[in-house]
Structure formats: structure tokens, C-alpha cells
Design a protein around this motif. Sequence first.
Motif, PDB file in Angstrom:
ATOM      1  N   THR A   1       0.730  -1.157   0.168  1.00 11.67           N
ATOM      2  CA  THR A   1      -0.188   0.079   0.032  1.00 11.67           C
ATOM      3  C   THR A   1       0.746   1.193   0.086  1.00 11.67           C
ATOM      4  OG1 THR A   1      -0.023   0.383   2.234  1.00 11.67           O
ATOM      5  CG2 THR A   1      -2.134  -0.790   0.924  1.00 11.67           C
ATOM      6  N   ILE A   2       2.130   0.825   0.238  1.00 11.44           N
ATOM      7  CA  ILE A   2       3.247   2.083   0.218  1.00 11.44           C
ATOM      8  C   ILE A   2       3.581   2.297  -1.099  1.00 11.44           C
ATOM      9  CG2 ILE A   2       4.510   2.733   1.292  1.00 11.44           C
ATOM     10  CD1 ILE A   2       4.954   1.492   3.552  1.00 11.44           C
ATOM     11  N   THR A   3       3.445   3.656  -1.907  1.00 12.22           N
ATOM     12  CA  THR A   3       3.617   3.510  -3.701  1.00 12.22           C
ATOM     13  C   THR A   3       4.228   4.607  -3.867  1.00 12.22           C
ATOM     14  OG1 THR A   3       1.537   5.109  -4.300  1.00 12.22           O
ATOM     15  CG2 THR A   3       1.722   2.290  -4.351  1.00 12.22           C
ATOM     16  N   THR A   4       5.013   4.441  -4.779  1.00  8.24           N
ATOM     17  CA  THR A   4       6.831   5.690  -4.838  1.00  8.24           C
ATOM     18  C   THR A   4       6.484   6.032  -6.459  1.00  8.24           C
ATOM     19  OG1 THR A   4       8.151   3.781  -4.735  1.00  8.24           O
ATOM     20  CG2 THR A   4       8.043   4.915  -2.602  1.00  8.24           C
ATOM     21  N   GLY A   5       5.708   5.272  -7.528  1.00 11.09           N
ATOM     22  CA  GLY A   5       5.214   5.596  -8.200  1.00 11.09           C
ATOM     23  C   GLY A   5       5.534   4.556  -9.397  1.00 11.09           C
ATOM     24  N   PRO A   6       5.350   4.560 -10.821  1.00 10.61           N
ATOM     25  CA  PRO A   6       4.963   3.302 -10.718  1.00 10.61           C
ATOM     26  C   PRO A   6       6.803   2.269 -10.911  1.00 10.61           C
ATOM     27  CG  PRO A   6       4.409   4.796 -12.438  1.00 10.61           C
ATOM     28  CD  PRO A   6       4.503   5.712 -11.348  1.00 10.61           C
ATOM     29  N   VAL A   7       6.138   0.880 -10.635  1.00 15.97           N
ATOM     30  CA  VAL A   7       7.529   0.338 -10.355  1.00 15.97           C
ATOM     31  C   VAL A   7       7.259  -0.704 -11.509  1.00 15.97           C
ATOM     32  CG1 VAL A   7       9.157  -1.079  -9.406  1.00 15.97           C
ATOM     33  CG2 VAL A   7       8.223   0.997  -8.642  1.00 15.97           C
ATOM     34  N   GLY A   8       8.533  -0.822 -12.949  1.00 12.77           N
ATOM     35  CA  GLY A   8       8.243  -1.882 -13.658  1.00 12.77           C
ATOM     36  C   GLY A   8       8.697  -1.645 -14.718  1.00 12.77           C
ATOM     37  N   THR A   9       8.512  -2.570 -16.013  1.00 18.11           N
ATOM     38  CA  THR A   9       8.204  -2.616 -17.355  1.00 18.11           C
ATOM     39  C   THR A   9       7.043  -2.448 -18.088  1.00 18.11           C
ATOM     40  OG1 THR A   9       9.903  -4.306 -17.440  1.00 18.11           O
ATOM     41  CG2 THR A   9       9.685  -3.471 -19.101  1.00 18.11           C
ATOM     42  N   PRO A  10       7.062  -1.067 -18.602  1.00 21.05           N
ATOM     43  CA  PRO A  10       5.987  -0.655 -19.356  1.00 21.05           C
ATOM     44  C   PRO A  10       4.924  -1.535 -20.005  1.00 21.05           C
ATOM     45  CG  PRO A  10       7.145   1.068 -19.384  1.00 21.05           C
ATOM     46  CD  PRO A  10       8.058  -0.153 -18.821  1.00 21.05           C
ATOM     47  N   ALA A  11       5.603  -2.187 -20.540  1.00 18.05           N
ATOM     48  CA  ALA A  11       4.145  -3.857 -21.717  1.00 18.05           C
ATOM     49  C   ALA A  11       3.832  -4.515 -21.060  1.00 18.05           C
ATOM     50  CB  ALA A  11       5.691  -4.052 -22.457  1.00 18.05           C
ATOM     51  N   TYR A  12       4.732  -4.562 -19.752  1.00 18.76           N
ATOM     52  CA  TYR A  12       3.858  -6.155 -18.490  1.00 18.76           C
ATOM     53  C   TYR A  12       3.566  -5.494 -17.221  1.00 18.76           C
ATOM     54  CZ  TYR A  12       6.869  -8.319 -22.716  1.00 18.76           C
ATOM     55  OH  TYR A  12       6.520  -8.318 -23.214  1.00 18.76           O
ATOM     56  N   MET A  13       3.320  -3.728 -17.186  1.00 16.31           N
ATOM     57  CA  MET A  13       2.409  -3.664 -15.880  1.00 16.31           C
ATOM     58  C   MET A  13       1.070  -3.342 -16.074  1.00 16.31           C
ATOM     59  SD  MET A  13       5.310   0.297 -15.466  1.00 16.31           S
ATOM     60  CE  MET A  13       3.673   0.493 -14.622  1.00 16.31           C
ATOM     61  N   ALA A  14       0.956  -3.769 -14.532  1.00 14.11           N
ATOM     62  CA  ALA A  14      -1.224  -3.674 -14.943  1.00 14.11           C
ATOM     63  C   ALA A  14      -1.444  -1.996 -14.399  1.00 14.11           C
ATOM     64  CB  ALA A  14      -1.444  -4.544 -13.669  1.00 14.11           C
ATOM     65  N   PRO A  15      -2.141  -1.799 -14.155  1.00 12.87           N
ATOM     66  CA  PRO A  15      -3.249  -0.317 -14.735  1.00 12.87           C
ATOM     67  C   PRO A  15      -2.758   0.342 -12.938  1.00 12.87           C
ATOM     68  CG  PRO A  15      -4.509  -1.781 -15.959  1.00 12.87           C
ATOM     69  CD  PRO A  15      -3.587  -2.821 -15.203  1.00 12.87           C
ATOM     70  N   GLU A  16      -2.862  -0.420 -12.071  1.00  7.54           N
ATOM     71  CA  GLU A  16      -2.952  -0.306 -10.767  1.00  7.54           C
ATOM     72  C   GLU A  16      -1.351   0.631 -10.591  1.00  7.54           C
ATOM     73  OE1 GLU A  16      -3.328  -4.959 -10.923  1.00  7.54           O
ATOM     74  OE2 GLU A  16      -4.078  -3.118 -11.575  1.00  7.54           O
ATOM     75  N   GLN A  17      -0.825  -0.317 -11.296  1.00  7.44           N
ATOM     76  CA  GLN A  17       1.059  -0.047 -11.560  1.00  7.44           C
ATOM     77  C   GLN A  17       1.046   1.550 -11.627  1.00  7.44           C
ATOM     78  OE1 GLN A  17       2.210  -3.794 -12.483  1.00  7.44           O
ATOM     79  NE2 GLN A  17       4.629  -3.582 -10.999  1.00  7.44           N
ATOM     80  N   ILE A  18       0.291   1.676 -12.865  1.00  7.16           N
ATOM     81  CA  ILE A  18       0.894   2.672 -13.893  1.00  7.16           C
ATOM     82  C   ILE A  18       0.219   4.175 -13.530  1.00  7.16           C
ATOM     83  CG2 ILE A  18      -0.243   3.910 -16.003  1.00  7.16           C
ATOM     84  CD1 ILE A  18       0.114   1.015 -17.079  1.00  7.16           C
ATOM     85  N   GLU A  19      -1.415   3.464 -12.555  1.00 14.57           N
ATOM     86  CA  GLU A  19      -1.919   5.101 -11.937  1.00 14.57           C
ATOM     87  C   GLU A  19      -1.320   4.783 -10.174  1.00 14.57           C
ATOM     88  OE1 GLU A  19      -6.310   3.533 -12.451  1.00 14.57           O
ATOM     89  OE2 GLU A  19      -5.819   3.905 -14.908  1.00 14.57           O
ATOM     90  N   ASP A  20      -0.658   4.241 -10.332  1.00 14.85           N
ATOM     91  CA  ASP A  20       0.239   4.713  -8.910  1.00 14.85           C
ATOM     92  C   ASP A  20      -0.929   4.230  -7.572  1.00 14.85           C
ATOM     93  OD1 ASP A  20       2.195   4.393  -7.495  1.00 14.85           O
ATOM     94  OD2 ASP A  20       2.086   7.375  -7.644  1.00 14.85           O
ATOM     95  N   GLU A  21      -1.497   3.207  -8.039  1.00 13.23           N
ATOM     96  CA  GLU A  21      -2.475   2.778  -6.745  1.00 13.23           C
ATOM     97  C   GLU A  21      -1.834   1.311  -6.141  1.00 13.23           C
ATOM     98  OE1 GLU A  21      -5.772   1.684  -9.205  1.00 13.23           O
ATOM     99  OE2 GLU A  21      -6.174   3.730  -9.575  1.00 13.23           O
ATOM    100  N   PRO A  22      -2.565   1.096  -5.406  1.00 16.03           N
ATOM    101  CA  PRO A  22      -2.371  -0.131  -4.336  1.00 16.03           C
ATOM    102  C   PRO A  22      -1.567  -1.543  -5.767  1.00 16.03           C
ATOM    103  CG  PRO A  22      -4.150   0.781  -2.696  1.00 16.03           C
ATOM    104  CD  PRO A  22      -3.936   1.666  -4.193  1.00 16.03           C
ATOM    105  N   VAL A  23      -0.597  -1.883  -5.155  1.00 17.93           N
ATOM    106  CA  VAL A  23       0.354  -2.883  -6.107  1.00 17.93           C
ATOM    107  C   VAL A  23       0.044  -4.414  -5.369  1.00 17.93           C
ATOM    108  CG1 VAL A  23       1.639  -4.251  -7.519  1.00 17.93           C
ATOM    109  CG2 VAL A  23       0.850  -1.997  -8.175  1.00 17.93           C
ATOM    110  N   GLY A  24      -0.049  -6.180  -5.431  1.00 19.44           N
ATOM    111  CA  GLY A  24      -0.502  -7.062  -5.205  1.00 19.44           C
ATOM    112  C   GLY A  24      -0.435  -7.938  -5.675  1.00 19.44           C
TER     113      GLY A  24
END
Length: 308
Positions: A169-192
Motif C-alpha cells: 500500500t506504500i506506493t512510490t510511483g510506477p515500478v516495472g516494465t511498461p509493456a507488462y505493468m498492470a493498470p494499478e501500477q501505472i496509476e500508482d494505486e496499491p499493488v498486490g
Amino acid sequence: MQPETVTLGPDDPRRLGGYVLLGRLGEGGQGVVYLGRDADGGLVTVKLLRGGRAAGQRARSRFVKEAAAARQVEGPHTARVLAAKVTGDRPYIVSEYVQGPSLQQVVADRGPLPEERLHKIALRTARALAAIHRAGVVHRDFKPGNVLLAKGGAKVIDFGVARALDSTTITTGPVGTPAYMAPEQIEDEPVGPPADVFAWAAAMVFAATGRPPFGTGPNAAVMRRVASRRPNLGDMEGPLRDLVVRCLDKNPAARPTAPQLIRALREGRPPAVEPRPSGIPRYRWRMMVALAVVITAGFTAGVLFPTG
């Protein structure tokens, strides 16, 4: 056979603990990954935290949590974490070295995988995700480059941007590789774990078609497609296509879990897909419906109880 590496630069260490560093394997936002050799002559990978003692307290704290969580991941489908030193000037994590090309390399060199091989890789990598999630970790950068096709089968590597589940639940901006990132990563929402399932499906589309489901190009353009457009599945067909569709749902709650992926792949059929309005992500549709209800209620109140 020793893999290709980039020659060590003047600022690279030559040794960390009992490991001799032979060259650079890669570099990311959090640190540098080296090929190393242990005291018995075996090859290992060594990830060094970028910045060392100068790294911020938050980065060091996260590195410590990741190292501890990653060591809990067990199973034949992931690269084992062998050791970690999380204090001092140069915190690092030592992992099993996996001999073999990446899924990215194989598809780029030889084209899409045949159905039987694709199914085996899909099942092994789903099992890897199940083991990762069972240990309380979210990989956060599952992609074809992090799937190595070893002699004994596919293995998932690189927990470099992994997160313990209690910190998602602690987000610091999108982390990952864009082509394989989930929408919640891109929108800086909680990632699980659902984000890893989304990435798994995108990687399977790449393996089956030779291209990721949201195309290539500038990162910003790719991320816009991930967040708002339907995936392009090319000529994928059969049960795996149906399963991938479910996994690429924009709504994390609608995606199957890793254990459900395993069962679906064994049975040859995906979990049931709930119908939803075409072309609109479920969570956005619900927001639109709620907004419409509020507007309608306000309009009705204005008609029945005018203030003028």
C-alpha cells in the motif's frame, strides 16, 4: 559456459563478502546485478543496492524487507536466494545463477513458441508466481526477460523490485516494465499479487505472438494503452487465450489468483468470466454508475424540492 557480461568499471567492486565479481549482468533503478563466483567455484548472481551507505533510509529499509521476503520463496520454478548482507556500506543479495536464455531472447531469435512448449512455460511460471505469493512477496516486474529457459525448465528470476505484501500500500510511483505493468501500477494505486497475474498474461501473449498485448513504443504511449485499451491478442486461440483475457482485466479483483491459473492450465479451461459492459473496465464502469446515481438523485431532488 560463462554468460556474456559487461566488463567491470572502475567504480564496481571486485569482491563482495566471499564472492568474486566477474562482470555486470544488468542494471536497474534499485541496483546493479553482477555475475559472481562463490568459494567453491560455482556461479551466482549478486545484486548490489545502488548508493550503498548513501542510499536513503527508505531504500535501505525496503531492501532489507525484500531480502528477507525473497529468502522465504521456495520451489523449483524460481531462482533461490542464497545469501544476503543488508548492513554496512554495500548491501547485497546473492541468488542462484540460472543457465539458459531468457524467454525474451528465445522469442526474439526464433519467433513465437509452439503450443506445447508455451503451455509448459505457462504452467511452470504460474507455479513460480504461486510460490512467490505464498511467501508474501509481489514480484512487480514479471516479464519475458525475467523468465529463463533452463535445461530443467523455465525459472522466474529477479526479485529486484519485489515487495513484501505488507508494504504494497506504500506506493512510490510506477515500478516495472511498461509493456507488462498492470493498470494499478501505472496509476500508482496499491499493488498486490493481481499485478503479477496481469504481467504473466502479457508475457504469455508475447510468447505466443511475438509481441506484447499493448504494443511497443514510447513508455508513455504504452502505459496509456495498458490503462485504457483492450489487449491485442493476435492469433492466440483456445483455452490459453480465454485465460489470458481474464488475467488482463483492468480490475485487479476480477483476475484469477496464481493457484487458479495452475488449476485452469491443468484442466484446459479458464475460470468463469463474469460479463461486463464492453470496452469499459469494471471498476471504472462502477464509478460511472455511482456518479450517474448521484447526479440523478440530485436532479430529482431539484425537481421535487426546488429551492427557488
